[in-house]
Motif scaffolding. Structure first.
Motif, PDB file in Angstrom:
ATOM      1  N   PHE A   1       5.126  -5.105   3.156  1.00  0.00           N
ATOM      2  CA  PHE A   1       4.553  -6.223   3.910  1.00  0.00           C
ATOM      3  C   PHE A   1       5.110  -7.565   3.443  1.00  0.00           C
ATOM      4  CE2 PHE A   1       1.486  -2.821   4.474  1.00  0.00           C
ATOM      5  CZ  PHE A   1       1.208  -2.910   5.822  1.00  0.00           C
ATOM      6  N   GLY A   2       6.322  -7.535   2.893  1.00  0.00           N
ATOM      7  CA  GLY A   2       6.950  -8.778   2.450  1.00  0.00           C
ATOM      8  C   GLY A   2       6.637  -9.085   1.006  1.00  0.00           C
ATOM      9  N   LYS A   3       5.573  -9.833   0.770  1.00  0.00           N
ATOM     10  CA  LYS A   3       5.192 -10.183  -0.600  1.00  0.00           C
ATOM     11  C   LYS A   3       4.677  -8.988  -1.381  1.00  0.00           C
ATOM     12  CE  LYS A   3       3.982 -15.014   0.337  1.00  0.00           C
ATOM     13  NZ  LYS A   3       2.888 -16.035   0.275  1.00  0.00           N
ATOM     14  N   HIS A   4       4.152  -7.995  -0.676  1.00  0.00           N
ATOM     15  CA  HIS A   4       3.538  -6.864  -1.355  1.00  0.00           C
ATOM     16  C   HIS A   4       3.965  -5.553  -0.714  1.00  0.00           C
ATOM     17  CE1 HIS A   4       0.919  -9.655  -3.504  1.00  0.00           C
ATOM     18  NE2 HIS A   4       0.641 -10.230  -2.342  1.00  0.00           N
ATOM     19  N   LYS A   5       3.990  -4.494  -1.531  1.00  0.00           N
ATOM     20  CA  LYS A   5       4.288  -3.152  -1.061  1.00  0.00           C
ATOM     21  C   LYS A   5       3.173  -2.200  -1.472  1.00  0.00           C
ATOM     22  CE  LYS A   5       9.361  -3.398  -1.283  1.00  0.00           C
ATOM     23  NZ  LYS A   5      10.571  -2.776  -1.880  1.00  0.00           N
ATOM     24  N   PHE A   6       2.793  -1.325  -0.566  1.00  0.00           N
ATOM     25  CA  PHE A   6       1.905  -0.211  -0.888  1.00  0.00           C
ATOM     26  C   PHE A   6       2.777   1.032  -1.055  1.00  0.00           C
ATOM     27  CE2 PHE A   6      -1.141  -2.938   1.396  1.00  0.00           C
ATOM     28  CZ  PHE A   6      -2.243  -2.877   0.556  1.00  0.00           C
ATOM     29  N   VAL A   7       2.612   1.735  -2.173  1.00  0.00           N
ATOM     30  CA  VAL A   7       3.370   2.961  -2.414  1.00  0.00           C
ATOM     31  C   VAL A   7       2.393   4.121  -2.558  1.00  0.00           C
ATOM     32  CG1 VAL A   7       5.016   4.167  -3.893  1.00  0.00           C
ATOM     33  CG2 VAL A   7       5.219   1.690  -3.558  1.00  0.00           C
ATOM     34  N   PHE A   8       2.493   5.083  -1.645  1.00  0.00           N
ATOM     35  CA  PHE A   8       1.662   6.286  -1.688  1.00  0.00           C
ATOM     36  C   PHE A   8       2.425   7.406  -2.384  1.00  0.00           C
ATOM     37  CE2 PHE A   8      -0.026   4.002   1.964  1.00  0.00           C
ATOM     38  CZ  PHE A   8      -1.390   4.229   1.895  1.00  0.00           C
ATOM     39  N   HIS A   9       1.683   8.286  -3.001  1.00  0.00           N
ATOM     40  CA  HIS A   9       2.282   9.473  -3.617  1.00  0.00           C
ATOM     41  C   HIS A   9       2.126  10.683  -2.704  1.00  0.00           C
ATOM     42  CE1 HIS A   9       2.868   7.093  -7.173  1.00  0.00           C
ATOM     43  NE2 HIS A   9       1.576   6.800  -7.204  1.00  0.00           N
ATOM     44  N   GLU A  10       2.049  10.401  -1.418  1.00  0.00           N
ATOM     45  CA  GLU A  10       2.010  11.427  -0.365  1.00  0.00           C
ATOM     46  C   GLU A  10       2.854  10.894   0.798  1.00  0.00           C
ATOM     47  OE1 GLU A  10       0.502  14.227  -0.818  1.00  0.00           O
ATOM     48  OE2 GLU A  10      -1.166  13.910  -2.185  1.00  0.00           O
ATOM     49  N   PRO A  11       3.336  11.760   1.684  1.00  0.00           N
ATOM     50  CA  PRO A  11       4.154  11.300   2.816  1.00  0.00           C
ATOM     51  C   PRO A  11       3.302  10.783   3.972  1.00  0.00           C
ATOM     52  CG  PRO A  11       3.970  13.677   2.872  1.00  0.00           C
ATOM     53  CD  PRO A  11       3.241  13.229   1.634  1.00  0.00           C
ATOM     54  N   MET A  12       2.848   9.543   3.856  1.00  0.00           N
ATOM     55  CA  MET A  12       1.920   8.996   4.839  1.00  0.00           C
ATOM     56  C   MET A  12       2.648   8.523   6.095  1.00  0.00           C
ATOM     57  SD  MET A  12      -0.823   9.473   3.176  1.00  0.00           S
ATOM     58  CE  MET A  12      -2.077   8.564   4.050  1.00  0.00           C
ATOM     59  N   PRO A  13       2.047   8.725   7.292  1.00  0.00           N
ATOM     60  CA  PRO A  13       2.660   8.285   8.552  1.00  0.00           C
ATOM     61  C   PRO A  13       2.689   6.762   8.679  1.00  0.00           C
ATOM     62  CG  PRO A  13       0.945   9.937   8.923  1.00  0.00           C
ATOM     63  CD  PRO A  13       0.813   9.490   7.513  1.00  0.00           C
ATOM     64  N   ARG A  14       3.612   6.286   9.491  1.00  0.00           N
ATOM     65  CA  ARG A  14       3.734   4.849   9.752  1.00  0.00           C
ATOM     66  C   ARG A  14       2.426   4.267  10.294  1.00  0.00           C
ATOM     67  NH1 ARG A  14       7.767   0.881  11.228  1.00  0.00           N
ATOM     68  NH2 ARG A  14       9.474   2.336  10.839  1.00  0.00           N
ATOM     69  N   ASP A  15       1.676   5.050  11.067  1.00  0.00           N
ATOM     70  CA  ASP A  15       0.436   4.554  11.675  1.00  0.00           C
ATOM     71  C   ASP A  15      -0.601   4.118  10.656  1.00  0.00           C
ATOM     72  OD1 ASP A  15       1.448   4.882  14.165  1.00  0.00           O
ATOM     73  OD2 ASP A  15       0.102   6.488  14.793  1.00  0.00           O
ATOM     74  N   VAL A  16      -0.417   4.505   9.385  1.00  0.00           N
ATOM     75  CA  VAL A  16      -1.343   4.069   8.335  1.00  0.00           C
ATOM     76  C   VAL A  16      -1.253   2.554   8.147  1.00  0.00           C
ATOM     77  CG1 VAL A  16      -1.858   4.298   5.847  1.00  0.00           C
ATOM     78  CG2 VAL A  16      -1.382   6.317   7.209  1.00  0.00           C
ATOM     79  N   THR A  17      -0.239   1.938   8.744  1.00  0.00           N
ATOM     80  CA  THR A  17      -0.148   0.470   8.772  1.00  0.00           C
ATOM     81  C   THR A  17      -1.464  -0.140   9.241  1.00  0.00           C
ATOM     82  OG1 THR A  17       2.221   0.552   9.256  1.00  0.00           O
ATOM     83  CG2 THR A  17       1.074  -1.485   9.807  1.00  0.00           C
ATOM     84  N   VAL A  18      -2.087   0.452  10.250  1.00  0.00           N
ATOM     85  CA  VAL A  18      -3.356  -0.065  10.783  1.00  0.00           C
ATOM     86  C   VAL A  18      -4.421  -0.094   9.697  1.00  0.00           C
ATOM     87  CG1 VAL A  18      -5.245   0.387  12.401  1.00  0.00           C
ATOM     88  CG2 VAL A  18      -2.881   0.650  13.142  1.00  0.00           C
ATOM     89  N   GLN A  19      -4.566   1.022   8.973  1.00  0.00           N
ATOM     90  CA  GLN A  19      -5.580   1.078   7.932  1.00  0.00           C
ATOM     91  C   GLN A  19      -5.294   0.104   6.792  1.00  0.00           C
ATOM     92  OE1 GLN A  19      -4.388   3.717   9.624  1.00  0.00           O
ATOM     93  NE2 GLN A  19      -5.682   5.531   9.385  1.00  0.00           N
ATOM     94  N   LEU A  20      -4.022  -0.044   6.441  1.00  0.00           N
ATOM     95  CA  LEU A  20      -3.672  -0.963   5.352  1.00  0.00           C
ATOM     96  C   LEU A  20      -3.969  -2.410   5.732  1.00  0.00           C
ATOM     97  CD1 LEU A  20      -0.308   0.657   4.188  1.00  0.00           C
ATOM     98  CD2 LEU A  20      -2.496   0.703   2.976  1.00  0.00           C
ATOM     99  N   LEU A  21      -3.673  -2.777   6.969  1.00  0.00           N
ATOM    100  CA  LEU A  21      -3.974  -4.139   7.421  1.00  0.00           C
ATOM    101  C   LEU A  21      -5.481  -4.378   7.498  1.00  0.00           C
ATOM    102  CD1 LEU A  21      -1.234  -4.460  10.181  1.00  0.00           C
ATOM    103  CD2 LEU A  21      -1.313  -5.713   8.022  1.00  0.00           C
ATOM    104  N   MET A  22      -6.211  -3.367   7.957  1.00  0.00           N
ATOM    105  CA  MET A  22      -7.669  -3.482   7.981  1.00  0.00           C
ATOM    106  C   MET A  22      -8.226  -3.583   6.567  1.00  0.00           C
ATOM    107  SD  MET A  22      -9.022  -0.945  10.994  1.00  0.00           S
ATOM    108  CE  MET A  22      -8.662  -1.281  12.730  1.00  0.00           C
ATOM    109  N   LEU A  23      -7.620  -2.861   5.653  1.00  0.00           N
ATOM    110  CA  LEU A  23      -8.059  -2.920   4.255  1.00  0.00           C
ATOM    111  C   LEU A  23      -7.935  -4.343   3.717  1.00  0.00           C
ATOM    112  CD1 LEU A  23      -8.944  -1.167   1.768  1.00  0.00           C
ATOM    113  CD2 LEU A  23      -6.517  -1.094   1.163  1.00  0.00           C
ATOM    114  N   LYS A  24      -6.811  -4.985   4.000  1.00  0.00           N
ATOM    115  CA  LYS A  24      -6.619  -6.359   3.539  1.00  0.00           C
ATOM    116  C   LYS A  24      -7.656  -7.294   4.156  1.00  0.00           C
ATOM    117  CE  LYS A  24      -3.163 -10.003   3.009  1.00  0.00           C
ATOM    118  NZ  LYS A  24      -4.127 -11.066   3.327  1.00  0.00           N
TER     119      LYS A  24
END
Length: 423
Positions: free
Chosen positions: A218-241
């Motif tokens: 996300f530019g300034k920050h990166k989320f790194v999962f230890h599982e192969p997460m789908p691109r659609d998890v972008t929605v959940q990450l943005l909601m989390l923020k």
């Protein structure tokens, strides 16, 4: 709908109302800030992401997303997982637990399903959450909404499902988070009392996925999962923020504490060195699309797909399995193995003359035999769908102890698999 079906439907909410009454006594004694997570798919990922941030500050309704499950969760009781005789115990225990038990965490994070008509509405009007996160909308459990259309309440199943989920934001008091790419969510949240914030997929600047990890930039920050997460998890990450900002809580971009439950894109080691991605928890076109889109971007060679039927679609099952065929054509994997009568009837005929390696089997046993005879150890095998795919995954595990990481390992599901001859 038969008289028996109507009775069961009515009795369901009568019984749920009984447990709700006593759970509400405990809930009022607890008085947490309530955050509801809902949607057709991706709810559990959102719940677990919130847990990775709030930790012990919140109680989470793991494995409890129905009217009954949430009531039992508030009362600190386990639901029905075996004998129906346990109902008697729960009926008598609920009044006692209402006055003797309560949680103490400041937050209650609740996963809410919309599996049956009026269930999400029942939960929403009861909990009246401070915040709701509506992560997705689509044809999950469509078969249960067909009667709503037959009775003239809605023009189609999609409208009925959207209405059901919309009851949650309508009963939310402060903040509603929605997917910015969903026009239906926009329409369903117009003129509601709570503030509505839509998250923008374009905030994602980079995405990489491997069999054993995924990186969201996300530019300034990166989320790194230890599982192969789908691109659609972008929605959940943005909601989390957005959620952490609203709660005035610090956000941690390290996901070392993040744990996905079984069969949601979990990486496992298979025999001969096979890489396994197990996403066999559920099967509808939304989750199928999400996983198959991930497969297209997955940085791995020799990708194989094992696909089970899409279930609970009623009269729409043909249409949904034809959509599945189009999705599979676009993946360009080395091999496709399908299991079940629906994929055989609707999906396989659309693929057999267009895909070099595509195979259709009636039973999991037949598919397992094919896999054991043809996998060399250099493949990444992705599992998605019904038909007890977890049984096949179990047989391909390098370490049998990893069976604890698979879905549906309770005694009731083991008995059901055994009735299919899956021992």
């Amino acid at each position: 709908m038969t008289i028996v079906s109507k009775f069961k439907k009515k009795f369901y909410f009568v019984a749920a109302g009984y447990f709700k009454f006593f759970a509400n006594i405990s809930l009022k004694r607890w008085h947490p800030r309530i955050i509801v997570v809902t949607g057709s798919a991706g709810k559990t990922t959102m719940l677990n992401l919130i847990e990775s941030q709030l930790g012990a500050k919140a109680h989470y309704s793991h494995n409890a997303n129905s009217a009954f499950g949430i009531a039992f969760d508030i009362l600190g009781m386990r639901g029905i997982t075996g004998s129906k005789w346990k109902w008697a115990s729960l009926i008598f225990r609920a009044p006692l637990r209402a006055f003797s038990y309560r949680h103490h965490e400041p937050f209650y994070i609740v996963e809410c399903d919309g599996e049956r008509p009026h269930e999400a509405e029942f939960i929403a009007k009861w909990l009246k959450p401070e915040v709701s996160c509506w992560v997705s909308l689509g044809r999950s459990h469509a078969v249960f909404f067909e009667n709503e259309v037959k009775e003239g309440k809605f023009d189609n199943v999609d409208e009925a499902i959207a209405h059901e989920f919309s009851t949650i934001p309508q009963n939310t008091r402060k903040l509603v988070l929605i997917d910015g790419e969903s026009a239906k969510m926009y329409r369903c949240t117009e003129n509601i009392k709570a503030k509505v914030v839509s998250v923008d997929h374009n905030d994602l600047q980079g995405y990489e996925v491997f069999p054993d990890k995924a990186v969201f930039d996300f530019g300034k920050h990166k989320f790194v999962f230890h599982e192969p997460m789908p691109r659609d998890v972008t929605v959940q990450l943005l909601m989390l923020k957005e959620l952490m900002d609203y709660l005035d809580e610090d956000i941690s971009y390290s996901l070392d504490n993040f744990q996905m439950p079984p069969a949601r894109c979990n990486f496992l080691h298979g025999k001969k060195g096979i890489k396994i991605i197990d996403s066999s928890y559920n099967a509808h076109i939304i989750s199928m699309t999400t996983v198959l889109d991930m497969v297209k971007e997955l940085q791995a060679e020799n990708k194989w797909l094992v696909i089970g039927d899409i279930i609970d679609q009623g009269k729409l099952e043909g249409e949904e399995h034809e959509k599945l065929a189009k999705l599979l054509l676009d993946t360009k994997v080395k091999n496709i193995v399908m299991i079940g009568r629906r994929t055989k009837k609707y999906t396989y005929p659309l693929l057999k003359d267009k895909v070099k390696n595509v195979h259709s089997f009636d039973k999991p046993q037949q598919a397992l035999k094919y896999l054991e005879e043809n996998l060399t150890g250099k493949e990444t095998v992705i599992f998605k769908g019904s038909q007890y795919l977890e049984w096949i995954v179990e047989k391909l595990l390098d370490d049998p102890r990893d069976v604890d990481k698979l879905a549906r390992q309770d005694e009731a599901h083991r008995r059901r698999r055994a009735s299919w001859g899956l021992n």
